[in-house]
Write a protein that holds these residues in place. Structure first.
Motif, PDB file in Angstrom:
ATOM      1  N   GLU A 271      46.792  -7.519  15.847  1.00 33.29           N
ATOM      2  CA  GLU A 271      47.684  -7.708  14.704  1.00 33.29           C
ATOM      3  C   GLU A 271      48.991  -6.931  14.845  1.00 33.29           C
ATOM      4  OE1 GLU A 271      46.880  -9.876  12.398  1.00 33.29           O
ATOM      5  OE2 GLU A 271      45.006 -10.237  13.487  1.00 33.29           O
ATOM      6  N   ASP A 272      49.155  -6.163  15.929  1.00 34.26           N
ATOM      7  CA  ASP A 272      50.355  -5.347  16.091  1.00 34.26           C
ATOM      8  C   ASP A 272      51.410  -6.119  16.876  1.00 34.26           C
ATOM      9  OD1 ASP A 272      51.428  -2.343  15.921  1.00 34.26           O
ATOM     10  OD2 ASP A 272      51.947  -3.156  17.896  1.00 34.26           O
ATOM     11  N   GLU A 273      52.586  -6.284  16.279  1.00 36.64           N
ATOM     12  CA  GLU A 273      53.634  -7.105  16.885  1.00 36.64           C
ATOM     13  C   GLU A 273      54.109  -6.541  18.223  1.00 36.64           C
ATOM     14  OE1 GLU A 273      58.173  -8.700  15.825  1.00 36.64           O
ATOM     15  OE2 GLU A 273      56.926  -7.748  14.300  1.00 36.64           O
ATOM     16  N   MET A 274      54.320  -5.226  18.300  1.00 38.03           N
ATOM     17  CA  MET A 274      54.805  -4.648  19.543  1.00 38.03           C
ATOM     18  C   MET A 274      53.761  -4.728  20.648  1.00 38.03           C
ATOM     19  SD  MET A 274      57.200  -1.411  18.419  1.00 38.03           S
ATOM     20  CE  MET A 274      57.329  -0.851  20.112  1.00 38.03           C
ATOM     21  N   ASP A 275      52.500  -4.500  20.306  1.00 40.12           N
ATOM     22  CA  ASP A 275      51.438  -4.645  21.298  1.00 40.12           C
ATOM     23  C   ASP A 275      51.437  -6.049  21.887  1.00 40.12           C
ATOM     24  OD1 ASP A 275      50.570  -2.080  20.964  1.00 40.12           O
ATOM     25  OD2 ASP A 275      48.578  -2.595  20.197  1.00 40.12           O
ATOM     26  N   GLN A 276      51.480  -7.033  21.024  1.00 33.53           N
ATOM     27  CA  GLN A 276      51.381  -8.413  21.489  1.00 33.53           C
ATOM     28  C   GLN A 276      52.637  -8.849  22.249  1.00 33.53           C
ATOM     29  OE1 GLN A 276      48.454 -10.054  21.423  1.00 33.53           O
ATOM     30  NE2 GLN A 276      47.843  -8.006  20.690  1.00 33.53           N
ATOM     31  N   ALA A 277      53.797  -8.339  21.855  1.00 28.86           N
ATOM     32  CA  ALA A 277      55.025  -8.668  22.584  1.00 28.86           C
ATOM     33  C   ALA A 277      54.999  -8.075  23.991  1.00 28.86           C
ATOM     34  CB  ALA A 277      56.247  -8.160  21.814  1.00 28.86           C
ATOM     35  N   ALA A 278      54.449  -6.869  24.130  1.00 21.32           N
ATOM     36  CA  ALA A 278      54.332  -6.259  25.451  1.00 21.32           C
ATOM     37  C   ALA A 278      53.402  -7.073  26.337  1.00 21.32           C
ATOM     38  CB  ALA A 278      53.836  -4.820  25.326  1.00 21.32           C
ATOM     39  N   LEU A 279      52.255  -7.477  25.808  1.00 23.60           N
ATOM     40  CA  LEU A 279      51.324  -8.276  26.593  1.00 23.60           C
ATOM     41  C   LEU A 279      51.918  -9.631  26.952  1.00 23.60           C
ATOM     42  CD1 LEU A 279      47.939  -7.515  24.781  1.00 23.60           C
ATOM     43  CD2 LEU A 279      48.780  -6.562  26.939  1.00 23.60           C
ATOM     44  N   ALA A 280      52.673 -10.212  26.026  1.00 26.37           N
ATOM     45  CA  ALA A 280      53.302 -11.502  26.305  1.00 26.37           C
ATOM     46  C   ALA A 280      54.332 -11.393  27.419  1.00 26.37           C
ATOM     47  CB  ALA A 280      53.950 -12.049  25.034  1.00 26.37           C
ATOM     48  N   ASN A 327      73.147   9.771  15.952  1.00 24.05           N
ATOM     49  CA  ASN A 327      72.005   9.048  16.500  1.00 24.05           C
ATOM     50  C   ASN A 327      71.339   8.225  15.402  1.00 24.05           C
ATOM     51  OD1 ASN A 327      69.618   8.197  17.618  1.00 24.05           O
ATOM     52  ND2 ASN A 327      68.850  10.232  18.121  1.00 24.05           N
ATOM     53  N   PRO A 328      71.346   6.885  15.523  1.00 26.51           N
ATOM     54  CA  PRO A 328      70.758   6.064  14.450  1.00 26.51           C
ATOM     55  C   PRO A 328      69.237   6.137  14.404  1.00 26.51           C
ATOM     56  CG  PRO A 328      71.372   4.686  16.303  1.00 26.51           C
ATOM     57  CD  PRO A 328      71.876   6.063  16.622  1.00 26.51           C
ATOM     58  N   PHE A 329      68.606   6.694  15.450  1.00 23.49           N
ATOM     59  CA  PHE A 329      67.152   6.723  15.526  1.00 23.49           C
ATOM     60  C   PHE A 329      66.559   8.084  15.172  1.00 23.49           C
ATOM     61  CE2 PHE A 329      68.266   3.696  19.142  1.00 23.49           C
ATOM     62  CZ  PHE A 329      68.224   2.584  18.323  1.00 23.49           C
ATOM     63  N   ILE A 330      67.377   8.991  14.676  1.00 25.32           N
ATOM     64  CA  ILE A 330      66.925  10.367  14.520  1.00 25.32           C
ATOM     65  C   ILE A 330      65.719  10.488  13.584  1.00 25.32           C
ATOM     66  CG2 ILE A 330      68.462  10.966  12.588  1.00 25.32           C
ATOM     67  CD1 ILE A 330      68.951  13.646  14.116  1.00 25.32           C
ATOM     68  N   TYR A 331      65.571   9.581  12.622  1.00 29.81           N
ATOM     69  CA  TYR A 331      64.437   9.624  11.707  1.00 29.81           C
ATOM     70  C   TYR A 331      63.371   8.575  12.047  1.00 29.81           C
ATOM     71  CZ  TYR A 331      67.433  12.582   8.848  1.00 29.81           C
ATOM     72  OH  TYR A 331      68.244  13.605   8.404  1.00 29.81           O
ATOM     73  N   ASP A 332      63.570   7.850  13.137  1.00 29.21           N
ATOM     74  CA  ASP A 332      62.712   6.700  13.430  1.00 29.21           C
ATOM     75  C   ASP A 332      61.861   6.854  14.683  1.00 29.21           C
ATOM     76  OD1 ASP A 332      63.839   5.354  11.228  1.00 29.21           O
ATOM     77  OD2 ASP A 332      65.508   4.647  12.446  1.00 29.21           O
ATOM     78  N   THR A 333      61.941   7.985  15.364  1.00 30.29           N
ATOM     79  CA  THR A 333      61.217   8.154  16.617  1.00 30.29           C
ATOM     80  C   THR A 333      59.912   8.924  16.427  1.00 30.29           C
ATOM     81  OG1 THR A 333      62.620  10.082  17.052  1.00 30.29           O
ATOM     82  CG2 THR A 333      63.238   8.022  18.119  1.00 30.29           C
ATOM     83  N   PHE A 334      59.031   8.776  17.414  1.00 28.75           N
ATOM     84  CA  PHE A 334      57.776   9.535  17.499  1.00 28.75           C
ATOM     85  C   PHE A 334      56.902   9.356  16.260  1.00 28.75           C
ATOM     86  CE2 PHE A 334      61.055  11.898  19.924  1.00 28.75           C
ATOM     87  CZ  PHE A 334      60.584  11.592  21.192  1.00 28.75           C
ATOM     88  N   LYS A 335      56.843   8.120  15.785  1.00 33.95           N
ATOM     89  CA  LYS A 335      56.009   7.811  14.625  1.00 33.95           C
ATOM     90  C   LYS A 335      54.690   7.174  15.063  1.00 33.95           C
ATOM     91  CE  LYS A 335      59.588   7.256  11.084  1.00 33.95           C
ATOM     92  NZ  LYS A 335      60.117   6.370  10.030  1.00 33.95           N
ATOM     93  N   PRO A 336      53.727   7.054  14.142  1.00 34.62           N
ATOM     94  CA  PRO A 336      52.464   6.417  14.491  1.00 34.62           C
ATOM     95  C   PRO A 336      52.628   4.928  14.770  1.00 34.62           C
ATOM     96  CG  PRO A 336      52.248   7.763  12.510  1.00 34.62           C
ATOM     97  CD  PRO A 336      53.713   7.639  12.796  1.00 34.62           C
ATOM     98  N   LYS A 337      51.628   4.364  15.389  1.00 30.29           N
ATOM     99  CA  LYS A 337      51.602   2.932  15.644  1.00 30.29           C
ATOM    100  C   LYS A 337      51.682   2.171  14.325  1.00 30.29           C
ATOM    101  CE  LYS A 337      49.060  -0.314  18.504  1.00 30.29           C
ATOM    102  NZ  LYS A 337      47.968  -0.402  19.503  1.00 30.29           N
ATOM    103  N   GLY A 338      52.478   1.113  14.346  1.00 25.61           N
ATOM    104  CA  GLY A 338      52.682   0.329  13.145  1.00 25.61           C
ATOM    105  C   GLY A 338      53.877   0.767  12.333  1.00 25.61           C
ATOM    106  N   GLN A 339      54.467   1.922  12.684  1.00 21.90           N
ATOM    107  CA  GLN A 339      55.625   2.428  11.954  1.00 21.90           C
ATOM    108  C   GLN A 339      56.874   2.512  12.828  1.00 21.90           C
ATOM    109  OE1 GLN A 339      54.856   6.019   9.686  1.00 21.90           O
ATOM    110  NE2 GLN A 339      52.727   5.455   9.341  1.00 21.90           N
ATOM    111  N   MET A 340      56.809   1.964  14.039  1.00 17.96           N
ATOM    112  CA  MET A 340      57.941   2.063  14.949  1.00 17.96           C
ATOM    113  C   MET A 340      58.446   0.693  15.350  1.00 17.96           C
ATOM    114  SD  MET A 340      57.658   5.271  17.500  1.00 17.96           S
ATOM    115  CE  MET A 340      59.366   4.883  17.886  1.00 17.96           C
ATOM    116  N   ALA A 341      59.758   0.621  15.578  1.00 17.91           N
ATOM    117  CA  ALA A 341      60.385  -0.570  16.135  1.00 17.91           C
ATOM    118  C   ALA A 341      60.665  -0.346  17.618  1.00 17.91           C
ATOM    119  CB  ALA A 341      61.688  -0.882  15.385  1.00 17.91           C
TER     120      ALA A 341
END
Length: 487
Positions: A271-280, A327-341
């Protein structure tokens, strides 16, 4: 007992890691199994890759390549220091890092680490953590997918008492997460091979307190579940990995072998979009979970093209560090799975794998006031008034690196940062001037001088703010570095 779900953790860790080499993909028994399960040769499918596909493969794989290198180099570091194979061991720092560390980009010498590397294939691993007398400590875990979870931290009120934790993966044999007597927390990790490490502020300016924390770090112990029960550990095949190197080395030389190994030992969520995109992205070259290496997969990959794509992705990420608008990602990095782009994931994987999320620490870059790259041919000063000091509830630092590699600048003083642990001196008004210069400027306290070597070298300055006041961070601005001489 606390039961945690699938954890995935990560930080800008200054690990003592060493190079790993070895021709194999897995243990002999694993290789036999992979041969039996191999798919038909891809050459029969007449697959070819266009430039967009190559870039998509590199972009979707960067997180795994970066963390494969970090974890597998780290196990060799533990092996060298323990005389074992490095797995299911813990090694504690005894001194702060210095410029001899060359295996991790942008390390820090603010904190000390106890690094545990675990192999969860045969049975769970139990790690016991003591209490610490420190303003900041955080426990982090990481598998190959580079998501982040912080199961224990002083910011959550932890480390006042000892804690016993059990770690396992979805493929750990004969264990599915049940409670164990004496274990406080059970945590499922997203990979069979993982790093579990403790980051502790040592309070280097208080020698007695630092020695107390160093002693506590040495008491971190790791045991398999069998050993915890007083039994011999279950037999396990010795890991035999594809070679590591720089991320670019892997992309160019042995990408298929590394990524097939990674996907076989990582949990992917349907169900995880990033997981499935990597496998694809990987499927057209025959890399799928549970499969063996198809020789045709390596033939499909143009290593030079993949390297070129990875280098372009890395340049994009590094350019973010010097954006005048921040840095636009300063609050968006090193988060749990499902919370990162994807974009912040690629950024963190390029700039400095393993870092903590913003609620634990924030890493704003310090750019120049004129917008030009910082050069060792010039001197600089970073000024902050008392009101402009970083809004930290624990401590802050400013660290200097060379831009190309992200290493500390070598100097006899072993002075790489300004802050509570490395030393700093506030002025009579409560502010500070930090000087980056080849020679100590007149009237500048030694604690506030970061030495450079006068040569044609681009510099990089990163600020770290531990346990930041998130409300004050909304209006706080990072300082800039002002050029004060040009040769």
């Amino acid at each position: 007992m606390k039961q945690l779900g699938k954890g995935f953790a990560f930080t800008s860790l200054a690990l003592m890691v060493f190079a790993l080499s070895g021709p194999g993909l897995a243990s002999e028994s694993e290789r036999d199994q992979m041969r039996q399960s191999s798919t038909p040769a891809l050459t029969d499918q007449a697959v070819s890759l266009n430039n967009d596909q190559v870039e998509e493969i590199a972009r979707r794989s960067y997180q795994y390549v970066a963390m494969y290198n970090v974890i597998n180099k780290s196990v060799m570091g533990n092996a060298a220091r323990t005389g074992s194979n490095g797995w299911n061991t813990c090694v504690a720092d005894t001194v702060l890092k210095d410029h001899t560390l060359k295996d991790i980009a942008r390390p820090n010498n603010d904190t000390l680490y106890t690094v545990c590397i675990v192999d969860l294939r045969s049975e769970p691993v139990i790690i016991q953590f003591p209490a610490f007398d420190t303003t900041f400590a955080a426990l982090e875990t990481s598998a190959y997918d580079h998501y982040c979870d912080i199961p224990l931290s002083t910011t959550k009120g932890d480390f006042n008492e000892p804690e016993t934790m059990l770690f396992y993966s979805a493929r750990t044999k004969d264990y599915t997460g049940g409670s164990i007597k004496g274990v406080d927390t059970v945590m499922e990790l997203s990979g069979d091979f993982a790093i579990v490490f403790l980051r502790v502020m040592p309070h280097a300016s208080e020698p007695e307190r630092m020695q107390k924390n160093l002693a506590a770090m040495q008491r971190v112990t790791t045991r398999t579940l069998s050993e915890y029960r007083g039994l011999p550990p279950k037999p396990v095949d010795e890991p035999d990995f594809p070679p590591v190197g720089s991320d670019f080395d892997v992309f160019q030389n042995n990408f298929a072998e590394v990524m097939q190994f990674v996907v076989n030992h990582t949990t992917f969520d349907d169900e995880d979009e990033m997981d499935q995109a990597a496998l694809a992205a990987l499927k057209p070259i025959g890399i799928e979970p549970g499969k063996g290496i198809d020789p045709a997969a390596t033939e499909l990959i143009d290593g030079k093209a993949l390297l070129k794509a990875a280098q372009g992705i890395a340049r994009e990420a590094m350019a973010v560090m010097i954006r005048p608008e921040g840095n636009p990602f300063i609050y968006d990095t090193f988060k749990p799975k499902g919370q990162m782009a994807l974009e912040p994931m690629v950024f963190q994987s390029v700039v400095g794998p393993i870092g903590v999320p913003a609620d634990q620490a924030i890493y704003p870059p310090v750019i120049t006031s004129d917008g030009e790259p910082m050069s060792a041919l010039d001197d600089y000063v970073i000024r902050m008034s008392e009101e402009q000091l970083p809004p930290s509830r624990a401590f802050w630092s400013v660290t200097l690196y060379d831009k190309e590699n992200g290493f500390f600048i070598p100097n006899d003083r072993k002075k790489y940062s300004v802050g509570e642990n490395a030393g700093f001196a506030l002025d009579e008004d409560g502010g500070i001037e930090i000087h980056i210069a080849a020679e100590q400027p007149e009237g500048v306290p030694e604690e506030n001088w970061l030495p450079i070597n006068r040569q044609d070298e681009t510099l990089d300055v990163v600020m770290r703010i531990y346990d930041p006041d998130m409300e004050r961070m909304k209006s706080w601005q990072a300082p800039t570095a002002e050029r004060i001489s040009r040769q």
